[in-house]
Design an enzyme around this catalytic site. Structure first.
Site, PDB file in Angstrom:
ATOM      1  CG  HIS A 198      -6.252  15.158  -4.633  1.00  0.00           C
ATOM      2  ND1 HIS A 198      -6.114  14.689  -5.907  1.00  0.00           N
ATOM      3  CD2 HIS A 198      -5.842  14.174  -3.812  1.00  0.00           C
ATOM      4  CE1 HIS A 198      -5.630  13.471  -5.856  1.00  0.00           C
ATOM      5  NE2 HIS A 198      -5.448  13.140  -4.606  1.00  0.00           N
ATOM      6  NE  ARG A 305      -8.108   2.301   3.738  1.00  0.00           N
ATOM      7  CZ  ARG A 305      -8.704   3.068   4.657  1.00  0.00           C
ATOM      8  NH1 ARG A 305      -8.112   4.151   5.099  1.00  0.00           N
ATOM      9  NH2 ARG A 305      -9.896   2.748   5.103  1.00  0.00           N
ATOM     10  NE  ARG A 341      -6.048  -2.974   3.737  1.00  0.00           N
ATOM     11  CZ  ARG A 341      -7.144  -2.231   3.568  1.00  0.00           C
ATOM     12  NH1 ARG A 341      -8.193  -2.422   4.356  1.00  0.00           N
ATOM     13  NH2 ARG A 341      -7.185  -1.298   2.653  1.00  0.00           N
ATOM     14  CD  GLU A 441     -11.954  -5.816   4.992  1.00  0.00           C
ATOM     15  OE1 GLU A 441     -12.283  -4.625   4.910  1.00  0.00           O
ATOM     16  OE2 GLU A 441     -10.906  -6.255   4.492  1.00  0.00           O
ATOM     17  CG  ASN A 464     -14.702   1.913   6.103  1.00  0.00           C
ATOM     18  OD1 ASN A 464     -15.253   2.353   7.095  1.00  0.00           O
ATOM     19  ND2 ASN A 464     -13.509   2.304   5.711  1.00  0.00           N
ATOM     20  CG  ASP A 465     -15.036  -3.408   2.622  1.00  0.00           C
ATOM     21  OD1 ASP A 465     -15.786  -3.071   1.685  1.00  0.00           O
ATOM     22  OD2 ASP A 465     -13.811  -3.226   2.604  1.00  0.00           O
ATOM     23  NE  ARG A 475     -16.132   1.461   1.200  1.00  0.00           N
ATOM     24  CZ  ARG A 475     -15.003   0.932   1.665  1.00  0.00           C
ATOM     25  NH1 ARG A 475     -14.993  -0.299   2.153  1.00  0.00           N
ATOM     26  NH2 ARG A 475     -13.889   1.602   1.664  1.00  0.00           N
ATOM     27  CB  CYS A 512      -8.532   0.008  11.014  1.00  0.00           C
ATOM     28  SG  CYS A 512      -8.879  -1.436   9.997  1.00  0.00           S
TER      29      CYS A 512
HETATM   30  C1  PEP Z   1     -12.799  -1.186   6.070  1.00  0.00           C
HETATM   31  O1  PEP Z   1     -13.357  -1.860   5.214  1.00  0.00           O
HETATM   32  O2  PEP Z   1     -13.370  -0.758   7.088  1.00  0.00           O
HETATM   33  C2  PEP Z   1     -11.395  -0.798   5.914  1.00  0.00           C
HETATM   34  C3  PEP Z   1     -10.741  -0.183   6.881  1.00  0.00           C
HETATM   35  O3  PEP Z   1     -10.814  -1.075   4.736  1.00  0.00           O
HETATM   36  P1  PEP Z   1     -11.002  -0.172   3.411  1.00  0.00           P
HETATM   37  O4  PEP Z   1     -11.772   1.054   3.769  1.00  0.00           O
HETATM   38  O5  PEP Z   1      -9.624   0.097   2.934  1.00  0.00           O
HETATM   39  O6  PEP Z   1     -11.770  -1.112   2.524  1.00  0.00           O
HETATM   40 MG    MG Z   2     -12.177  -2.862   3.728  1.00  0.00          MG
END
Ligand code: PEP
Ligand code: MG
Length: 590
Positions: A198, A305, A341, A441, A464-465, A475, A512
């Site tokens: 934060h 999210r 989502r 993802e 990200n995933d 990760r 995203c």
């Molecule tokens: C991702 O996995 O790239 C994504 C956008 O979802 P999150 O980061 O919420 O898992």
């Molecule tokens: Mg994800």
């Protein structure tokens, strides 16, 4: 005197961009390690409880004052929300009742009881081990430490600022950060913290440079030391030389003029040199942030999210909770589109009433996101009803996370259809043409993207995933994060295949994941044919500018070139050179 002081260069996490040159004000926010541990007699129990209640009351007053200070500084709403969360925590029975029970059952003083209760909560959270959860643990610790300080009578806030202060502390709570007088404080450096803490979020909104996670800043830096704080690369120079100071003054000037230029143009569309319009949207976590995201130039919300609705509550959101949140967002964002989502809880996502029910050995591979929704169908239906009802009020799309194969998509769409049927029967209006997309993802989904594309209205790449599962690295694991590489040829091939498969079926493909918000990747993504990008709020203007300064033709050439390369590091090196060589043209640096 100062000429004899030694120059130190400290490295940390660049939490908020910008450069500050000023004087260190070191404040003691470290945990209170020394406090009285006393056994008490039965007749003192009431007194100890009262001391505890008084300390809680005082803490409450201090937080309320900090909220007022924030409002006076016109700082945006979410920071007061963090503090309001702290106010709620002050009343959280998990902490408060536990302390009182320890006092009365164990016959111990309030300080000791509070420390034990805090440790128990921290251990519970630690067991979950996610980056986001860690910042929540920090909230509980901040609240607990504040009460403890008030119990032992140590000052909680109030330190002597000088002009051009750079605050150095072990950690700063949002409340500590909130009372910083922006006219005197240029930035801050902390031992603790990470990108998602934060403190970092507040630094962003105050537009103050900050470097966090330096580990030893508060012990190595002395009050009065001169500092250069570089929130762009995460460096703090203690007692710099004259030439370092003049170099950084120049860097600060170029940085400020670039940011100013980008801000002015943030709301203009991104059109490439050869005329292609690239839509840049924003990612949203809390409904109250939606205005800020739009003000930074977002042309819609590409990822909402919704699991954040489950945060900081012991129960599960009702249909109306969902509906109210989504309605506010879609009404604000319309006529632009909001991609809502569905729930992505489970795995290593943060702690909530729901994730507490699940105890898995390998949660990242476990009952997460759509898998959880297809098991707990009532929870899924409740959310879908909320989304559909909100779709009546503005331009809305639905997106399913973590789809790994056709069966999941068919089942999820089946439940959505049933939900629509029941709303129709009840005469509740919703958007009959609502678009339904999926996140790509999971590598399996990318590999069968051509099959999935026939059943989806759009794709959004969750890198990200996708990176985590493609390269098989957690990760959040610091031992393997050097392998977390968006430019790994395997990742790039999966992205290209997904985009081609989507286009083959006539559906748009967006991205995203965080990769979408780093401008060094923008030329590659545009060259691969991505239709739109959705990024964190602060990246929007940067990504737009990169898109404006380059042509699709050039991007395609870059892509053909990097697809010949064998390693992520070779590609990165090539891209860095491309960007550096064209930097003057790309960013109009003077
Ligand atoms: C991702 O996995 O790239 C994504 C956008 O979802 P999150 O980061 O919420 O898992
Ligand atoms: Mg994800």
């Amino acid at each position: 005197m100062s000429a004899q002081r030694q120059v130190h260069i400290l490295h940390g996490v660049p939490a908020s961009a910008g450069i500050a040159i000023g004087q260190a004000v070191v404040i003691d926010t470290r945990k209170i390690e020394r406090y009285p541990k006393l056994r008490i007699s039965e007749d003192r129990i009431e007194d100890e409880m009262k001391r505890f209640d008084d300390a809680v009351g005082l803490s409450e007053q201090q937080i309320i004052e900090a909220i007022r200070a924030l409002e006076a500084h016109n700082v945006i709403k979410e920071h007061s929300l963090i503090l309001e969360t702290h106010l709620l925590m002050l009343k959280d029975p998990a902490l408060m009742e536990r302390v009182k029970k320890l006092i009365s059952d164990e016959y111990i003083n309030a300080e000791w009881a509070l420390k034990i209760a805090l440790q128990e909560i921290e251990e519970d959270f630690e067991a979950i081990g996610d980056e986001y959860i860690k910042s929540r643990v920090a909230d509980t610790t901040f609240v607990g430490e504040r009460i403890l300080r008030n119990l032992v009578g140590r000052q909680t806030s109030g330190f002597h600022l000088v002009d051009n202060s750079i605050i150095v502390a072990h950690d700063l709570s949002p409340a500590d950060t909130a009372i910083l007088n922006k006219n005197m404080v240029l930035g801050f450096a902390t031992d603790a913290g990470g990108l998602t803490s934060h403190t970092a979020i507040i630094a962003h909104s105050l537009e103050m440079p900050a470097v966090v996670g330096i580990e030893s800043a508060s012990s190595l830096i002395n009050p009065g030391d001169q500092l250069i704080l570089d929130g762009i690369s995460g460096v703090v120079i203690v007692n710099p030389t004259e030439s370092q100071i003049s170099e950084y003054r120049n860097r600060a000037r170029s940085y400020l003029s670039l940011e100013l230029k980008l801000k002015e143009k943030a709301k203009e569309p991104a059109i490439t040199k050869d005329g292609k319009y690239i839509k840049v949207k924003g990612n949203l976590e809390f409904k109250d942030e939606v205005r800020t995201v739009l003000d930074h130039g977002a042309e819609g919300i590409g990822l909402y999210r919704t699991e954040f609705l489950y945060l900081n509550r012991k129960d599960i959101p009702t249909e109306d909770d969902h509906f109210e949140a989504y309605k506010t967002v879609v009404e604000t964002v319309s006529p632009y589109n909001t991609v809502i989502r569905t729930l992505d809880l489970g795995g290593d996502k943060f702690y909530s009433a729901l994730s507490r029910l699940i105890n898995e050995r390998n949660p990242v591979m476990g009952l997460r996101a759509i898998r959880l929704c297809l098991k707990e169908v009532d929870i899924f239906r409740t959310q879908l009803r909320g989304i559909l009802r909100a779709s009546h009020y503005g331009n809305t799309s639905i997106m399913f996370p973590m789809i790994s194969g056709m069966e999941e998509l068919t089942k999820a769409k089946g439940i959505l259809e049933e939900t629509k049927v029941s709303l129709r029967k009840e005469g509740i209006p919703f958007d009959e043409n609502i678009r339904v997309g999926i996140m790509i993802e999971v590598p399996a989904a990318a590999v069968i993207a051509d099959i999935l594309a026939k059943e989806a209205d759009f794709f959004s790449l969750g890198t990200n995933d996708l990176i985590q599962y493609t390269i098989a690295i957690d990760r959040g694991n610091e031992y393997v994060n050097y392998l977390y590489e968006p430019l790994h040829p395997a990742v790039l091939r999966l992205i290209q295949f997904t985009i081609d498969a989507g286009h083959g079926a006539g559906i748009p493909v967006s991205m995203c994941g965080e990769m979408a918000g780093r401008e060094i990747y923008t030329p590659i993504l545009l060259g691969m044919g991505i239709d739109s990008l959705s990024t964190n709020t602060f990246a929007i203007s940067h990504v737009k500018e990169m898109a404006r300064k380059i042509s699709i033709e050039k991007c395609r050439n870059i892509v053909s070139h990097i697809f010949e390369m064998k390693t992520a590091s070779a590609i990165y090196e090539f891209m860095s050179k491309e960007i550096m060589e064209n930097a003057h043209d790309i960013f109009e640096l003077s």
